[in-house]
Write a protein that holds these residues in place. Structure first.
Motif, PDB file in Angstrom:
ATOM      1  N   UNK A   1      -8.973  -6.007   1.492  1.00  0.00           N
ATOM      2  CA  UNK A   1      -8.981  -7.392   0.998  1.00  0.00           C
ATOM      3  C   UNK A   1      -8.521  -7.460  -0.456  1.00  0.00           C
ATOM      4  N   UNK A   2      -8.944  -6.476  -1.247  1.00  0.00           N
ATOM      5  CA  UNK A   2      -8.518  -6.438  -2.643  1.00  0.00           C
ATOM      6  C   UNK A   2      -7.000  -6.335  -2.735  1.00  0.00           C
ATOM      7  N   UNK A   3      -6.403  -5.483  -1.909  1.00  0.00           N
ATOM      8  CA  UNK A   3      -4.948  -5.319  -1.947  1.00  0.00           C
ATOM      9  C   UNK A   3      -4.239  -6.626  -1.593  1.00  0.00           C
ATOM     10  N   UNK A   4      -4.723  -7.295  -0.561  1.00  0.00           N
ATOM     11  CA  UNK A   4      -4.113  -8.565  -0.152  1.00  0.00           C
ATOM     12  C   UNK A   4      -4.156  -9.569  -1.297  1.00  0.00           C
ATOM     13  N   UNK A   5      -5.323  -9.704  -1.942  1.00  0.00           N
ATOM     14  CA  UNK A   5      -5.473 -10.676  -3.019  1.00  0.00           C
ATOM     15  C   UNK A   5      -4.645 -10.288  -4.249  1.00  0.00           C
ATOM     16  N   UNK A   6      -4.555  -9.009  -4.540  1.00  0.00           N
ATOM     17  CA  UNK A   6      -3.767  -8.576  -5.690  1.00  0.00           C
ATOM     18  C   UNK A   6      -2.275  -8.770  -5.448  1.00  0.00           C
ATOM     19  N   UNK A   7      -1.830  -8.525  -4.212  1.00  0.00           N
ATOM     20  CA  UNK A   7      -0.414  -8.751  -3.915  1.00  0.00           C
ATOM     21  C   UNK A   7      -0.075 -10.230  -4.012  1.00  0.00           C
ATOM     22  N   UNK A   8      -1.041 -11.096  -3.684  1.00  0.00           N
ATOM     23  CA  UNK A   8      -0.817 -12.534  -3.857  1.00  0.00           C
ATOM     24  C   UNK A   8      -0.611 -12.892  -5.323  1.00  0.00           C
ATOM     25  N   UNK A   9      -1.156 -12.069  -6.211  1.00  0.00           N
ATOM     26  CA  UNK A   9      -0.978 -12.300  -7.653  1.00  0.00           C
ATOM     27  C   UNK A   9       0.194 -11.497  -8.208  1.00  0.00           C
ATOM     28  N   UNK A  10       1.002 -10.951  -7.323  1.00  0.00           N
ATOM     29  CA  UNK A  10       2.235 -10.289  -7.740  1.00  0.00           C
ATOM     30  C   UNK A  10       2.129  -8.805  -7.995  1.00  0.00           C
ATOM     31  N   UNK A  11       1.003  -8.163  -7.686  1.00  0.00           N
ATOM     32  CA  UNK A  11       0.801  -6.759  -8.036  1.00  0.00           C
ATOM     33  C   UNK A  11       1.542  -5.821  -7.097  1.00  0.00           C
ATOM     34  N   UNK A  12       2.136  -4.784  -7.682  1.00  0.00           N
ATOM     35  CA  UNK A  12       2.617  -3.650  -6.911  1.00  0.00           C
ATOM     36  C   UNK A  12       1.472  -2.671  -6.711  1.00  0.00           C
ATOM     37  N   UNK A  13       1.475  -1.957  -5.580  1.00  0.00           N
ATOM     38  CA  UNK A  13       0.358  -1.071  -5.243  1.00  0.00           C
ATOM     39  C   UNK A  13       0.703   0.392  -5.505  1.00  0.00           C
ATOM     40  N   UNK A  14      -0.246   1.102  -6.124  1.00  0.00           N
ATOM     41  CA  UNK A  14      -0.142   2.546  -6.322  1.00  0.00           C
ATOM     42  C   UNK A  14      -1.442   3.185  -5.840  1.00  0.00           C
ATOM     43  N   UNK A  15      -1.351   4.437  -5.413  1.00  0.00           N
ATOM     44  CA  UNK A  15      -2.526   5.123  -4.885  1.00  0.00           C
ATOM     45  C   UNK A  15      -2.615   6.544  -5.396  1.00  0.00           C
ATOM     46  N   UNK A  16      -3.802   6.910  -5.912  1.00  0.00           N
ATOM     47  CA  UNK A  16      -4.163   8.301  -6.199  1.00  0.00           C
ATOM     48  C   UNK A  16      -5.318   8.642  -5.271  1.00  0.00           C
ATOM     49  N   UNK A  17      -5.063   9.440  -4.247  1.00  0.00           N
ATOM     50  CA  UNK A  17      -6.120   9.719  -3.272  1.00  0.00           C
ATOM     51  C   UNK A  17      -7.058  10.829  -3.734  1.00  0.00           C
ATOM     52  N   UNK A  18      -6.673  11.602  -4.752  1.00  0.00           N
ATOM     53  CA  UNK A  18      -7.534  12.659  -5.312  1.00  0.00           C
ATOM     54  C   UNK A  18      -8.040  13.607  -4.220  1.00  0.00           C
ATOM     55  N   UNK A  19      -7.154  13.919  -3.274  1.00  0.00           N
ATOM     56  CA  UNK A  19      -7.501  14.877  -2.232  1.00  0.00           C
ATOM     57  C   UNK A  19      -8.254  14.308  -1.060  1.00  0.00           C
ATOM     58  N   UNK A  20      -8.484  12.986  -1.042  1.00  0.00           N
ATOM     59  CA  UNK A  20      -9.318  12.396   0.007  1.00  0.00           C
ATOM     60  C   UNK A  20      -8.522  11.851   1.187  1.00  0.00           C
ATOM     61  N   UNK A  21      -7.194  11.955   1.149  1.00  0.00           N
ATOM     62  CA  UNK A  21      -6.388  11.360   2.210  1.00  0.00           C
ATOM     63  C   UNK A  21      -6.553  12.124   3.530  1.00  0.00           C
ATOM     64  N   UNK A  22      -6.425  13.436   3.482  1.00  0.00           N
ATOM     65  CA  UNK A  22      -6.568  14.248   4.697  1.00  0.00           C
ATOM     66  C   UNK A  22      -7.169  15.601   4.351  1.00  0.00           C
ATOM     67  N   UNK A  23      -8.411  15.621   3.850  1.00  0.00           N
ATOM     68  CA  UNK A  23      -9.014  16.901   3.452  1.00  0.00           C
ATOM     69  C   UNK A  23      -9.221  17.817   4.642  1.00  0.00           C
TER      70      UNK A  23
END
Length: 410
Positions: free
Chosen positions: A125-147
């Protein structure tokens, strides 16, 4: 740029590991570059007596926001976890990252939303609302994506839940930040285009000056080789592998001291039982200058240099660390390291190789052999320069913001 960082826990709370410290250093460096920084986090691990120099926390009476923080112009919103027990025991966060209070206080236009960790309820939900405000998305998974360390029921739960938690919003991420080559491979195996992945290490950690003394009796010992483990006392961190290696070392007739320092997460009682069964002296709450094991509680970050100064070697036995701050912090404080090859930070430390002994992950035999080598009297002192360890955070922040800028200009 207006940059919003989202992370499930943040200083002054850092009870779940070193990621908050790294993110705190990153946002401070970005603020020094002149960017407007806002941090959205939860109240996991936050207490009224939590303190951190340079960071002020003001408690508020709101349903969704428990506290508001400020650090060098950075605004921090600590959202209320609806079930604090789930956060404390299982790292399941139940806060709403997007709520009426946040909606009112955030600027109408956002340039970048940088997410830290990945499988967090509320991120979609945060991503949806931030994109509505024009934000580009970046992600740092810090090893949690597929441990690769999930086993049994935990592995099954993650296999089912993780795709749901990252559904839809993950497709809109323009830049993925990986801390090492292994994390880049994990992202590529999950189908992430290689052109969106940027390998950037953490910056060089800093400690407050002057350093604080240790809050318990602790004696330096020139006659004993002292090994230090600093971190959470959890099986997943290789604590019991280290204990097994130390027992073997003592059985060979070695005179050595092993200090554990950190919050207990199920290992302290087992360590005590092993010491009792093998007639090894165990001391709690102090580190006397005698052979055996010392169990010390978690200490303030400002006292970490004093802790490292007690040790001849810091031992880092975790079988999975996508980066791992402890080896870096130990080297910066002048203490050489024994580390499993699974630590992603090692690929970024070529100038410190003389001060690092690398062992096989999960192998008590390999660890014990390295510790035995440390006891030899003819070992030459390691050669390394702490000031050359990793780039400073200001450089990492500039490189990160350059990637942000390219996203904005598309």
């Amino acid at each position: 740029m207006r940059i919003v960082h989202a992370i499930p826990y943040f200083p002054p709370a850092n009870c779940f590991g070193g990621v908050p410290e790294a993110v705190y250093s990153l946002v401070q460096a970005q603020a020094r570059l002149g960017h407007e920084i806002i941090v959205l986090t939860t109240d996991a691990g936050l207490h009224p007596d939590s303190v951190r120099e340079g960071l002020t926390v003001r408690w508020v009476v709101q349903k969704a926001v428990r506290a508001v923080g400020e650090a060098g112009g950075i605004r921090i919103f600590y959202m209320t976890n609806r079930n604090p027990l789930l956060a404390r025991k299982y790292k399941i966060f139940t806060a709403s990252f997007w709520n009426p209070s946040i909606e009112e206080q955030l600027p109408a236009s956002i340039d970048i939303l940088h997410l830290h960790d990945v499988h967090i309820p509320g991120y979609r939900r945060l991503c949806v609302k931030m994109m509505e405000r024009g934000a580009g998305l970046c992600l740092s998974s810090h090893g949690s994506f597929a441990p690769p360390v999930h086993r049994g029921l935990k592995r099954a739960a993650h296999k089912w839940m993780d795709p749901l938690l990252r559904r839809r919003w993950i497709l809109h991420v323009s830049a993925f930040f990986a801390l090492c080559r292994e994390e880049k491979k994990q992202l590529e195996r999950a189908g992430t285009p290689g052109g969106r992945i940027h390998v950037l290490p953490h910056g060089r950690p800093r400690f407050e000056s002057p350093a604080s003394p240790l809050p318990f009796p602790a004696a330096e010992s020139s006659s004993l080789c002292t090994f230090l483990y600093a971190g959470r006392l959890h099986r997943a961190k290789g604590v019991m592998i280290l204990m097994e290696a130390f027992v073997r070392l003592i059985e060979e007739g070695a005179e050595a001291r092993l200090i554990f320092c950190g919050p207990d997460e199920g290992c302290a009682a087992k360590i005590q039982s092993i010491c009792s069964a093998n007639h090894i002296t165990l001391t709690r709450g102090a580190a006397p200058a005698c052979a055996g094991v010392a169990l010390l509680p978690k200490i303030p970050r400002s006292a970490m240099p004093a802790l490292f100064s007690l040790a001849d070697f810091t031992v880092c036995p975790s079988p999975y660390e996508i980066f791992g701050l402890t080896p870096v912090e130990s080297l910066i404080c002048g203490t050489p390291v024994i580390a499993a090859s699974s630590y992603g930070c090692l690929e970024h430390l070529p100038d410190s190789c003389d001060a690092i002994r690398i062992v096989t992950p999960g192998s008590a035999h390999s660890l014990q052999a390295a510790m035995s080598q440390c006891l030899l009297p003819d070992q030459a002192p390691p050669r390394f320069h702490p000031e050359s360890i990793l780039p400073p955070w200001d450089e990492i922040a500039r490189r990160t913001c350059d990637i942000y800028d390219r996203i904005i200009r598309r």
